[in-house]
Design a protein around this motif. Structure first.
Motif, PDB file in Angstrom:
ATOM      1  N   ASP A 155       5.362   1.994  12.480  1.00 29.44           N
ATOM      2  CA  ASP A 155       4.247   2.924  12.572  1.00 29.44           C
ATOM      3  C   ASP A 155       2.960   2.163  12.320  1.00 29.44           C
ATOM      4  O   ASP A 155       2.807   1.551  11.271  1.00 29.44           O
TER       5      ASP A 155
ATOM      6  N   PRO B  63       0.853  -1.194   0.000  1.00 33.45           N
ATOM      7  CA  PRO B  63       0.000   0.000   0.000  1.00 33.45           C
ATOM      8  C   PRO B  63       0.887   1.241   0.000  1.00 33.45           C
ATOM      9  O   PRO B  63       1.727   1.393   0.889  1.00 33.45           O
ATOM     10  N   SER B  64       0.747   2.096  -1.001  1.00 36.82           N
ATOM     11  CA  SER B  64       1.619   3.269  -1.106  1.00 36.82           C
ATOM     12  C   SER B  64       0.899   4.487  -0.552  1.00 36.82           C
ATOM     13  O   SER B  64      -0.246   4.410  -0.104  1.00 36.82           O
ATOM     14  N   ASP B  65       1.583   5.646  -0.617  1.00 36.77           N
ATOM     15  CA  ASP B  65       0.921   6.877  -0.175  1.00 36.77           C
ATOM     16  C   ASP B  65       0.283   7.605  -1.360  1.00 36.77           C
ATOM     17  O   ASP B  65      -0.126   8.739  -1.237  1.00 36.77           O
TER      18      ASP B  65
ATOM     19  N   GLN C  67      -6.635   4.651  -3.012  1.00 36.26           N
ATOM     20  CA  GLN C  67      -5.228   4.462  -2.664  1.00 36.26           C
ATOM     21  C   GLN C  67      -4.624   3.396  -3.577  1.00 36.26           C
ATOM     22  O   GLN C  67      -5.256   2.378  -3.864  1.00 36.26           O
TER      23      GLN C  67
ATOM     24  N   LYS D 225      -2.979   5.358  11.802  1.00 28.51           N
ATOM     25  CA  LYS D 225      -3.539   5.934  10.579  1.00 28.51           C
ATOM     26  C   LYS D 225      -3.567   7.455  10.645  1.00 28.51           C
ATOM     27  O   LYS D 225      -3.686   8.015  11.736  1.00 28.51           O
TER      28      LYS D 225
ATOM     29  N   PRO E   5      -0.413  -1.972   6.805  1.00 33.62           N
ATOM     30  CA  PRO E   5      -1.563  -1.337   6.162  1.00 33.62           C
ATOM     31  C   PRO E   5      -2.203  -2.282   5.149  1.00 33.62           C
ATOM     32  O   PRO E   5      -1.460  -3.008   4.485  1.00 33.62           O
TER      33      PRO E   5
ATOM     34  N   HIS F 185      -2.423   8.096  -4.753  1.00 27.98           N
ATOM     35  CA  HIS F 185      -3.827   7.881  -5.108  1.00 27.98           C
ATOM     36  C   HIS F 185      -3.976   7.804  -6.615  1.00 27.98           C
ATOM     37  O   HIS F 185      -3.266   8.475  -7.352  1.00 27.98           O
TER      38      HIS F 185
ATOM     39  N   GLY G 178       1.131  11.624   3.585  1.00 28.06           N
ATOM     40  CA  GLY G 178       1.452  11.178   2.226  1.00 28.06           C
ATOM     41  C   GLY G 178       0.787  12.050   1.185  1.00 28.06           C
ATOM     42  O   GLY G 178       1.342  13.075   0.782  1.00 28.06           O
ATOM     43  N   SER G 179      -0.396  11.702   0.743  1.00 28.41           N
ATOM     44  CA  SER G 179      -1.111  12.498  -0.251  1.00 28.41           C
ATOM     45  C   SER G 179      -2.609  12.373   0.007  1.00 28.41           C
ATOM     46  O   SER G 179      -3.024  11.577   0.834  1.00 28.41           O
ATOM     47  N   TYR G 180      -3.392  13.172  -0.712  1.00 28.78           N
ATOM     48  CA  TYR G 180      -4.834  13.019  -0.560  1.00 28.78           C
ATOM     49  C   TYR G 180      -5.519  13.099  -1.915  1.00 28.78           C
ATOM     50  O   TYR G 180      -4.933  13.566  -2.887  1.00 28.78           O
TER      51      TYR G 180
ATOM     52  N   LEU H  20      -7.107  10.014   2.418  1.00 27.84           N
ATOM     53  CA  LEU H  20      -5.814  10.550   2.876  1.00 27.84           C
ATOM     54  C   LEU H  20      -4.880   9.396   3.229  1.00 27.84           C
ATOM     55  O   LEU H  20      -5.296   8.434   3.872  1.00 27.84           O
ATOM     56  N   THR H  21      -3.615   9.506   2.801  1.00 28.06           N
ATOM     57  CA  THR H  21      -2.645   8.477   3.174  1.00 28.06           C
ATOM     58  C   THR H  21      -1.516   9.108   3.969  1.00 28.06           C
ATOM     59  O   THR H  21      -1.310  10.318   3.904  1.00 28.06           O
ATOM     60  N   ASP H  22      -0.767   8.248   4.690  1.00 28.07           N
ATOM     61  CA  ASP H  22       0.498   8.720   5.241  1.00 28.07           C
ATOM     62  C   ASP H  22       1.617   8.029   4.473  1.00 28.07           C
ATOM     63  O   ASP H  22       1.357   7.174   3.623  1.00 28.07           O
ATOM     64  N   LYS H  23       2.843   8.412   4.739  1.00 28.57           N
ATOM     65  CA  LYS H  23       3.987   7.896   3.980  1.00 28.57           C
ATOM     66  C   LYS H  23       4.116   6.373   4.072  1.00 28.57           C
ATOM     67  O   LYS H  23       4.615   5.716   3.167  1.00 28.57           O
ATOM     68  N   GLN H  24       3.662   5.785   5.179  1.00 27.83           N
ATOM     69  CA  GLN H  24       3.785   4.339   5.367  1.00 27.83           C
ATOM     70  C   GLN H  24       2.687   3.563   4.647  1.00 27.83           C
ATOM     71  O   GLN H  24       2.705   2.344   4.628  1.00 27.83           O
ATOM     72  N   GLY H  25       1.712   4.278   4.085  1.00 23.58           N
ATOM     73  CA  GLY H  25       0.663   3.585   3.343  1.00 23.58           C
ATOM     74  C   GLY H  25      -0.614   3.365   4.137  1.00 23.58           C
ATOM     75  O   GLY H  25      -1.528   2.698   3.676  1.00 23.58           O
ATOM     76  N   TRP H  26      -0.689   3.902   5.348  1.00 20.87           N
ATOM     77  CA  TRP H  26      -1.958   3.849   6.074  1.00 20.87           C
ATOM     78  C   TRP H  26      -2.897   4.864   5.443  1.00 20.87           C
ATOM     79  O   TRP H  26      -2.456   5.906   4.956  1.00 20.87           O
ATOM     80  N   SER H  27      -4.176   4.567   5.445  1.00 27.27           N
ATOM     81  CA  SER H  27      -5.090   5.501   4.804  1.00 27.27           C
ATOM     82  C   SER H  27      -6.376   5.663   5.605  1.00 27.27           C
ATOM     83  O   SER H  27      -6.754   4.792   6.390  1.00 27.27           O
TER      84      SER H  27
END
Lengths: 803, 161
Positions: free
Chosen positions: B24, A627-629, A640, B27, A731, A631, B64-66, B141-148
């Motif tokens: 980590d 799972p990356s950051d 995601q 989320k 994740p 989209h 991370g990104s959104y 929304l994600t963080d750098k580790q891939g949690w969303s």
């Protein structure tokens, strides 16, 4: 018992024993002191290394080539081994009575000589169960029924669909074999089940550990080898009626089997039907993200399903030749929980959905799996040749109401020659062939060699793209030797070469997207998948050692296994409708390789047995969906993105068991399992692997056998499972709390006149505990496991001799 | 020999792994309840106008990104993740619905970020005016580790009279 084992292990790997060349028939019946028949007892003549198991009526039947005086050994776990000297000068009938031993152990696994000898023979860790075990532990699917075995768990969706997991590895890392042919469906799909009729499974062998050596790619995590009904005894006709009922999802089902055998020809027919409603969970609502979907009457909306299977098998048996055909069709249709399927939490029309708990509305999946298999064995003096040929077709459909996403048109265009509600379709044809030989003319040495080849062709349909069309060729060559060092120890070594080629086709969207380039907007059919042609080669090997002396048995095995990347890992590019993610393949993945060291130690004496089976395992390049950051903004709802990647992974763990017979009727057991996984490289360095099973222990108490006037072999048992919390997550998983669940079982064989009826009752989750299974696919959306469930199974065997 | 090497390798791995570092497992969070957040549950937006998407994003380590998706909910298929329900219009078949899907970067090394993104809703395209009515506003929304983390809001997009 030990002398039995030492001699019996010579029987080797196959349960169908080699028949000698001609001509005297030595037959009879094996019973206990109360004249209760003993099916599965071993009848063995050491002088000619020939033996059989008694059939379901306790009958055995052996061909003896030469006149003479032979020592016959008859054994059955829990009974004293019977030894007698018999003169054979003509066809001889000899009935045998066995005396029960004061103690009988290993009830938790199975009382079966084949199992015991197979476990002692194999340097990898093996569990063997029979249809009785399945009946007594009947789950919603084969994988669920096997969950009781230490080291085996399952990844499930709903009450009837699940896939087996061995020591934390599943999907394409566990190979399922049915009637010697590798079962091929869409193994990668976590929302699908395994298309196997558990009622047709007569004997199931679970190899815990990498077994690429004998089975090739995909056996990297383990093997589930399913064997269908054994060959009936000559001149009999018979069968069995099974009836099944479950309270939680109101399942009703039946499986009916009839068989006939003249002297050399035999046939076997089975039909299975099952129909079930939505399953019940001990909660009022399901939280998907923070949205609470209310449940009507605790029912998981739209998880009803049905299964319809038919199997036909026929063949010819001669002393040195046998051939058998298996024809089968397995069909299942089951609904998905209606509130989550798609790209976001779904609102459903509860009036329509909650009207009936038995209807299957959108979204649902259906699978039809057809098989034609031939298995032929020819034996000469000390040489055995076996061929298996199989053709399979797996047709899978996932249907849901059309909802546009990405640039899909808001209303489905009628001009397209497509079913708008067909979300995905996979149509796969599989052709397989194996040739195996064994050679045992050299003293102390037994050689096995084989070739497997397989061709697959997979075509896709439907509106939602995930994997492209592809075809796949693979072939493998193996050589295994078993060398008897002494009465106590054996060495096993093997090597295998594999070569496979996968060719995926390109794929373009069926709808145009607006593409902006240099300020100019154009409509284009976007390409989702490129053509990929890949060839993989690998050499696997394995070295094992087994030591058996009196109560002690030790084993050790080290080996290298491998797995070819699958089409999804190479070329996926689409939305996963079950967890709202966008999955992207990687075309330059290497073949996955695994090194594993397996050990086993068991001490089994009089009133107790204790055993431990640890392993350590290293993958230099585990294929992982990361799972990356990022989209995706092209196809879904800005989901995601998960990318396939490779990382090195280290795992260790094992199982333990302890059995103690307090008094002859009372057996206590403890079985435990533990797996630890850690990624050593890549973006998720330090994290575990997805769906890691938490540590778990099963405490069991069994009271048996109890004999009444009409009831034999009655038993009462209790299983108490304690599972620890799983805080090792990756994740998009959630931490899962520990839980305790109680299961009660009872059963007996009733004798009504001449008719025997076997009844088993189990109540799963007796206390209706609300708990989450970390390896359930629905765990990701917070669906608890099913509530209290009473399962009733009745089996009515019948048989008669023909004249 | 190979066996000894292998065992040595495994032993060193066990030693290497024993000082397992903290991973980590938290989320990121989307807060649409802060005062400056827009749109909120049940907000009405208008075609032909710009609006400013604002929300507070937080993470324990690094965001991370959104992405934002706006799509019609004329069939009431999608559900907001919010506790308050909004009044939905009649179920209808889309004719020319408005769709917006876009992903946005978040600058590196931030544990807190106030998203402030101007988004234009055109009045229509070459097929005419966009359909007004119930829409779904979906934030991921994600963080750098891939949690969303995801959030879905029920909104309306209307044409100004």
């Amino acid at each position: 018992m030990n002398r039995f084992y030492m001699l019996f292990i010579l029987l080797g790997m196959y349960f169908v024993s080699a028949y000698s060349q001609e001509s005297y028939i030595f037959s009879g019946k094996v019973t206990d002191h109360k004249n209760v028949t003993l099916p599965g007892a071993s009848v063995y003549i050491p002088a000619i290394d020939n033996g059989v198991f008694t059939d379901s009526n306790g009958n055995y039947h052996l061909h003896i080539a030469k006149k003479g005086t032979y020592v016959v050994q008859v054994s059955f776990l829990g009974y004293d081994t019977y030894t007698d000297t018999i003169m054979i000068t003509a066809n001889t009938k000899h009935n045998i009575k066995l005396t029960a031993l004061a103690m009988s152990l290993q009830e938790v696994v199975v009382k079966d000589n084949y199992a015991a000898s197979r476990k002692k023979e194999e340097s990898l860790n093996v569990e063997v169960v029979n249809n009785k075990f399945i009946q007594q532990n009947l789950g919603g699917s084969l994988s669920q029924s096997l969950e009781r075995l230490p080291g085996v768990s399952m990844i499930g969706i709903g009450s009837g669909q699940s896939k087996p997991v061995i020591r934390g590895l599943g999907f394409n890392r566990v190979l399922v074999v049915e009637n010697n042919i590798k079962h091929e469906g869409q193994q990668w799909g976590s929302d699908h089940g395994l298309e196997i009729d558990q009622f047709a499974a007569n004997r199931i062998e679970v190899i815990k550990g990498p077994a690429s050596l004998m089975y090739g790619s995909d056996a990297i995590g383990g093997v589930i080898d399913v064997k269908q009904s054994e060959i009936p005894t000559p001149n009999t006709v018979g069968g069995q009626v099974n009836l099944i009922g479950k309270s939680n999802n109101n399942l009703v089902g039946s499986s009916v089997n009839v068989f006939i055998r003249k002297n050399k020809l035999f046939a076997d027919l089975r039909g299975t039907v099952m129909d079930y409603g939505d399953y019940k969970v001990p909660t009022d609502s399901i939280s998907i993200y923070s949205y609470k979907a209310g449940l009507h009457d605790h029912l998981m909306r739209n998880t009803a399903g049905k299964e319809q299977d038919v199997h036909f098998s026929f063949g010819l048996i001669q002393p040195d030749f046998q051939t058998r055909f298996f024809v089968s069709n397995v069909y299942t249709k089951s609904g998905f929980f209606a509130n989550t399927h798609g790209l976001e939490p779904q609102r459903v029309n509860t009036e329509v959905h909650d009207k009936s708990s038995r209807d299957i509305l959108f979204p649902y999946q259906s699978v039809n799996h057809s098989k034609l298999i031939n298995k032929t064995i020819k034996t000469w003096d000390g040489i055995r040749l076996e061929t298996d040929i199989g053709v399979q077709r797996n047709l899978r459909r996932e249907k849901s109401k059309y909802i546009a996403h990405g640039d899909m048109p808001a209303n489905f265009p009628e001009t397209l020659n497509m079913d708008p509600d067909m979300e995905r379709e996979f149509d796969k044809y599989i052709y397989s062939a194996n040739v195996k030989t064994s050679y045992s003319k050299i003293e102390r040495l037994k050689l096995f060699s084989g070739i497997n080849a397989e061709y697959q062709n997979n075509s896709i349909g439907g509106r939602g793209f995930i994997i492209p069309d592809y075809n796949l060729w693979s072939m493998g060559l193996h050589l295994v030797s078993k060398y008897t060092l002494s009465d106590r120890s054996k060495l096993q070594a093997g090597i295998r070469f594999d070569r496979g080629a996968i060719n995926t086709k390109e794929y373009y969207d069926w709808f145009p997207s607006t593409v902006e380039q240099n300020g100019v907007e154009t409509e284009e059919y976007l390409q989702r998948a490129d053509k990929i042609n890949k060839v993989y080669e690998n050499i696997s090997w394995s070295l094992g050692y087994v030591y058996n002396h009196q109560a002690l048995s030790l084993k050790s095995n080290i080996g290298k296994s491998f797995r070819m990347p699958i089409a999804k890992e190479l070329a996926a590019n689409g939305v996963n409708y079950h967890r709202f993610s966008y999955e992207v393949g990687k075309s330059d993945l290497d073949a996955e390789v695994s090194y594993q060291l397996d050990m086993g130690a068991e001490y089994n004496k009089n009133h107790f047995a204790i055993g431990i089976t640890p392993f350590v395992n290293f993958f230099p390049n585990y294929i992982y969906l990361n799972p990356s950051d990022k989209h995706d903004s092209q196809y879904g709802l800005g989901n995601q993105i998960f990318y396939y990647t490779q990382s090195s992974v280290f795992r260790y763990g094992g199982e333990m068991h302890f059995h103690w017979e307090v008094i002859p009727q009372l057996q206590l057991g403890i079985m435990g399992e533990y797996v630890y996984s850690q990624q050593l490289s890549g973006e998720k360095e330090g994290f575990t692997l997805p769906f890691s099973p938490p540590p778990s222990a099963l405490f069991s108490v069994k009271y048996q056998p109890i004999h009444f006037n009409l009831a034999h072999n009655a038993y009462l048992s209790m299983d108490y499972r304690m599972t620890a919390a799983q805080n090792q997550i990756v994740p998009p998983e959630n931490k899962t709390d520990g839980y305790q669940v109680l299961t009660l079982n009872a059963g007996a064989d009733f004798q009504l006149g001449n008719q025997q009826i076997n009844v088993s009752v189990s109540v799963h989750n007796v206390l209706n505990t609300k708990y989450y299974n970390h390896t359930s696919y629905y765990r990701l959306i917070n669906v608890p496991e099913s509530g209290r469930n009473a399962v009733l199974t009745i089996s009515i065997p019948f048989s008669a001799h023909m004249h | 020999m190979k066996k000894i090497l292998f065992i040595a390798m495994l032993t060193s791995l066990i030693i290497a792994c024993s000082d397992s570092k903290d991973i980590d497992d938290i989320k990121p969070e989307i807060d649409t309840n802060v005062s400056f957040a827009f749109p909120k549950q049940c907000t009405t937006l208008y075609f032909g106008e710009d609006f400013n998407f604002s929300a507070l994003f937080t993470d324990n380590i690094e965001l991370g990104s959104y992405s934002i998706s706006l799509h019609n909910n004329f069939d009431h298929h999608s559900h907001s993740t919010e506790v308050t329900e909004c009044e939905l219009g009649e179920i209808k078949t889309p004719v020319n619905p408005f769709t917006f899907i876009q992903d946005f970067e978040i600058p590196d090394n931030l544990t807190e970020y106030e998203a402030n993104q101007s988004i234009t809703i055109p009045t229509g395209d070459e097929n005419g005016l966009f359909d007004e009515g119930d829409y779904h506003f979906f934030i991921s929304l994600t963080d750098k580790q891939g949690w969303s983390t995801q959030k879905g809001l029920s909104i309306k997009i209307m044409h100004r009279e």
